[in-house]
Design an enzyme around this catalytic site. Structure first.
Site, PDB file in Angstrom:
ATOM      1  N   HIS A   1      -8.283   1.635  -4.374  1.00 18.90           N
ATOM      2  CA  HIS A   1      -9.255   1.402  -3.288  1.00 18.90           C
ATOM      3  C   HIS A   1      -9.921   2.739  -2.999  1.00 18.90           C
ATOM      4  O   HIS A   1      -9.324   3.619  -2.365  1.00 18.90           O
ATOM      5  CB  HIS A   1      -8.491   0.844  -2.074  1.00 18.90           C
ATOM      6  CG  HIS A   1      -9.295   0.731  -0.822  1.00 18.90           C
ATOM      7  ND1 HIS A   1      -8.735   0.497   0.411  1.00 18.90           N
ATOM      8  CD2 HIS A   1     -10.631   0.810  -0.592  1.00 18.90           C
ATOM      9  CE1 HIS A   1      -9.664   0.440   1.342  1.00 18.90           C
ATOM     10  NE2 HIS A   1     -10.835   0.645   0.759  1.00 18.90           N
TER      11      HIS A   1
ATOM     12  N   ASP B   1      -7.100  -6.039   3.943  1.00 22.98           N
ATOM     13  CA  ASP B   1      -6.400  -4.753   4.030  1.00 22.98           C
ATOM     14  C   ASP B   1      -6.461  -4.188   5.442  1.00 22.98           C
ATOM     15  O   ASP B   1      -7.540  -3.919   5.962  1.00 22.98           O
ATOM     16  CB  ASP B   1      -7.086  -3.796   3.032  1.00 22.98           C
ATOM     17  CG  ASP B   1      -6.433  -2.427   2.932  1.00 22.98           C
ATOM     18  OD1 ASP B   1      -5.380  -2.214   3.553  1.00 22.98           O
ATOM     19  OD2 ASP B   1      -6.986  -1.589   2.203  1.00 22.98           O
TER      20      ASP B   1
ATOM     21  N   MET C   1     -11.958  -5.215   4.860  1.00 26.59           N
ATOM     22  CA  MET C   1     -11.097  -4.381   5.698  1.00 26.59           C
ATOM     23  C   MET C   1     -10.864  -5.103   7.024  1.00 26.59           C
ATOM     24  O   MET C   1     -11.806  -5.591   7.653  1.00 26.59           O
ATOM     25  CB  MET C   1     -11.753  -3.024   5.966  1.00 26.59           C
ATOM     26  CG  MET C   1     -11.886  -2.110   4.760  1.00 26.59           C
ATOM     27  SD  MET C   1     -10.342  -1.825   3.868  1.00 26.59           S
ATOM     28  CE  MET C   1      -9.334  -1.037   5.140  1.00 26.59           C
TER      29      MET C   1
ATOM     30  N   HIS D   1      -1.264  -1.134  -4.447  1.00 28.38           N
ATOM     31  CA  HIS D   1      -2.518  -0.792  -3.781  1.00 28.38           C
ATOM     32  C   HIS D   1      -2.522   0.713  -3.517  1.00 28.38           C
ATOM     33  O   HIS D   1      -1.646   1.239  -2.820  1.00 28.38           O
ATOM     34  CB  HIS D   1      -2.652  -1.572  -2.472  1.00 28.38           C
ATOM     35  CG  HIS D   1      -3.962  -1.357  -1.782  1.00 28.38           C
ATOM     36  ND1 HIS D   1      -5.112  -2.037  -2.130  1.00 28.38           N
ATOM     37  CD2 HIS D   1      -4.318  -0.527  -0.775  1.00 28.38           C
ATOM     38  CE1 HIS D   1      -6.111  -1.630  -1.367  1.00 28.38           C
ATOM     39  NE2 HIS D   1      -5.655  -0.695  -0.532  1.00 28.38           N
TER      40      HIS D   1
ATOM     41  N   MET E   1     -12.100   5.154  -1.138  1.00 24.84           N
ATOM     42  CA  MET E   1     -12.774   5.405   0.142  1.00 24.84           C
ATOM     43  C   MET E   1     -13.432   6.768   0.014  1.00 24.84           C
ATOM     44  O   MET E   1     -13.041   7.742   0.659  1.00 24.84           O
ATOM     45  CB  MET E   1     -11.752   5.388   1.284  1.00 24.84           C
ATOM     46  CG  MET E   1     -11.337   3.987   1.674  1.00 24.84           C
ATOM     47  SD  MET E   1      -9.813   3.977   2.639  1.00 24.84           S
ATOM     48  CE  MET E   1      -8.645   3.850   1.313  1.00 24.84           C
TER      49      MET E   1
ATOM     50  N   MET F   1      -8.777   8.651  -0.582  1.00 23.80           N
ATOM     51  CA  MET F   1      -9.670   9.085   0.515  1.00 23.80           C
ATOM     52  C   MET F   1     -10.139  10.513   0.257  1.00 23.80           C
ATOM     53  O   MET F   1      -9.362  11.337  -0.232  1.00 23.80           O
ATOM     54  CB  MET F   1      -8.908   9.063   1.836  1.00 23.80           C
ATOM     55  CG  MET F   1      -8.267   7.725   2.148  1.00 23.80           C
ATOM     56  SD  MET F   1      -7.374   7.843   3.707  1.00 23.80           S
ATOM     57  CE  MET F   1      -6.572   6.233   3.730  1.00 23.80           C
TER      58      MET F   1
ATOM     59  N   SER G   1       0.839  -1.197   0.000  1.00 30.03           N
ATOM     60  CA  SER G   1       0.000   0.000   0.000  1.00 30.03           C
ATOM     61  C   SER G   1       0.874   1.247   0.000  1.00 30.03           C
ATOM     62  O   SER G   1       1.621   1.502   0.944  1.00 30.03           O
ATOM     63  CB  SER G   1      -0.910   0.002   1.228  1.00 30.03           C
ATOM     64  OG  SER G   1      -1.629   1.212   1.253  1.00 30.03           O
TER      65      SER G   1
ATOM     66  N   ASP H   1      -4.662   3.918  -2.120  1.00 30.70           N
ATOM     67  CA  ASP H   1      -5.790   4.319  -1.273  1.00 30.70           C
ATOM     68  C   ASP H   1      -6.232   5.734  -1.598  1.00 30.70           C
ATOM     69  O   ASP H   1      -5.460   6.677  -1.427  1.00 30.70           O
ATOM     70  CB  ASP H   1      -5.373   4.259   0.197  1.00 30.70           C
ATOM     71  CG  ASP H   1      -5.175   2.838   0.660  1.00 30.70           C
ATOM     72  OD1 ASP H   1      -6.145   2.066   0.582  1.00 30.70           O
ATOM     73  OD2 ASP H   1      -4.055   2.499   1.073  1.00 30.70           O
TER      74      ASP H   1
HETATM   75  C1  DX5 Z   1      -6.430   1.995   5.258  1.00 30.35           C
HETATM   76  C2  DX5 Z   1      -5.943   1.605   3.909  1.00 30.35           C
HETATM   77  C3  DX5 Z   1      -4.856   0.618   3.888  1.00 30.35           C
HETATM   78  C4  DX5 Z   1      -3.589   1.022   4.606  1.00 30.35           C
HETATM   79  C5  DX5 Z   1      -3.048  -0.230   5.237  1.00 30.35           C
HETATM   80  O1  DX5 Z   1      -7.600   2.720   5.132  1.00 30.35           O
HETATM   81  O2  DX5 Z   1      -7.016   1.067   3.139  1.00 30.35           O
HETATM   82  O3  DX5 Z   1      -4.568   0.176   2.569  1.00 30.35           O
HETATM   83  O4  DX5 Z   1      -2.615   1.589   3.773  1.00 30.35           O
HETATM   84  O5  DX5 Z   1      -1.980   0.114   6.037  1.00 30.35           O
HETATM   85  P1  DX5 Z   1      -1.315  -0.900   7.076  1.00 30.35           P
HETATM   86  O6  DX5 Z   1      -0.831  -2.089   6.295  1.00 30.35           O
HETATM   87  O7  DX5 Z   1      -0.225  -0.067   7.664  1.00 30.35           O
HETATM   88  O8  DX5 Z   1      -2.385  -1.264   8.071  1.00 30.35           O
HETATM   89 ZN    ZN Z   2      -6.591   0.171   1.171  1.00 27.22          ZN
END
Ligand code: DX5
Ligand code: ZN
Length: 218
Positions: free
Chosen positions: A63, A173, A135, A30, A65, A34, A6, A32
């Site tokens: 991903h 994740d 998640m 990956h 969010m 947001m 990620s 993220d």
């Molecule tokens: C959290 C993200 C994850 C995050 C995971 O909302 O979706 O992808 O980067 O991070 P770790 O592996 O540090 O928990």
């Molecule tokens: Zn993620």
């Protein structure tokens, strides 16, 4: 077992180095996304994803969010995402339409749920998604502690996938590391996302290999 580092946990000042680590050792990027509304945090947007896309030799897994995921599917598809997932909690009854939209760009579609969303809520969509993202922490931040109930949730989704004859992959994740990777694989996970466990490690390449379950040659 596929490992998806990620980028949220990467070193943004030296992103090229971390992108190369994923190219060499990882299976999937990956990413993220947001919006500060669906989750109480803001990550990165198109300029960063476009820059990664120019160097990526592995598929990019976006991903989302965000609220109204349907608004941004096309742009992420056009910057080169090979996989796009959206939260069921953000789409609810529109989930069918979002999956169709993602597929219309020839991109693999994934549906995501937070740890407090019953797995049964997404059963109606299991026949049409390419992957399910469970998640194992609440979406929004890296570096959180893995929630143990995730194992049972993976098994429940796996069982339903088997019942309907789907070969969709389960992605997990949040709080994933070499310490829980084997157990997650045994429960039925096919893709493991790892942020901190990879990029905060002294040797990120070795950390990816350790999550996959073997150590690199000395
Ligand atoms: C959290 C993200 C994850 C995050 C995971 O909302 O979706 O992808 O980067 O991070 P770790 O592996 O540090 O928990
Ligand atoms: Zn993620």
């Amino acid at each position: 077992m596929l490992v998806a580092p990620s980028i949220l946990a990467a070193d943004f000042l030296h992103l090229a180095k971390d992108v190369e680590t994923v190219n060499e050792h990882g299976d999937i990027f990956h990413l993220d996304i947001m919006d500060g509304t669906f989750v109480p945090n803001i990550s990165f947007g198109f300029p960063v994803v476009e820059a990664i896309a120019r160097e990526a030799r592995r598929p990019m897994d976006v991903h989302l969010m965000i609220i109204h995921p349907e608004k941004y599917v096309e742009r992420f598809a056009k910057v080169g995402a090979g996989m796009i997932s959206f939260h069921y909690e953000a789409a609810l009854d529109e989930s069918d339409a979002v999956i169709d939209l993602i597929h219309s760009f020839n991109v693999k579609a994934g549906i995501v749920i937070n740890p407090d969303c019953p797995v049964e809520s997404i059963f109606p969509y299991l026949g049409k998604v390419d992957y399910i993202l469970l998640m194992s922490v609440f979406a929004g931040f890296g570096g959180q502690k893995f929630i143990q109930e995730t194992y049972g949730r993976i098994r429940a989704v796996r069982k339903e996938l088997e019942r309907i004859g789907s070969d969709a992959l389960i992605e997990v994740d949040g709080g994933v590391s070499a310490a829980n990777a084997r157990k997650l694989e045994e429960a039925g996970a096919g893709i493991l996302v790892a942020g901190s466990a990879v990029f905060k490690a002294e040797d990120p390449g070795a950390a990816i290999a350790a999550i996959r379950g073997y150590s690199p040659l000395p």
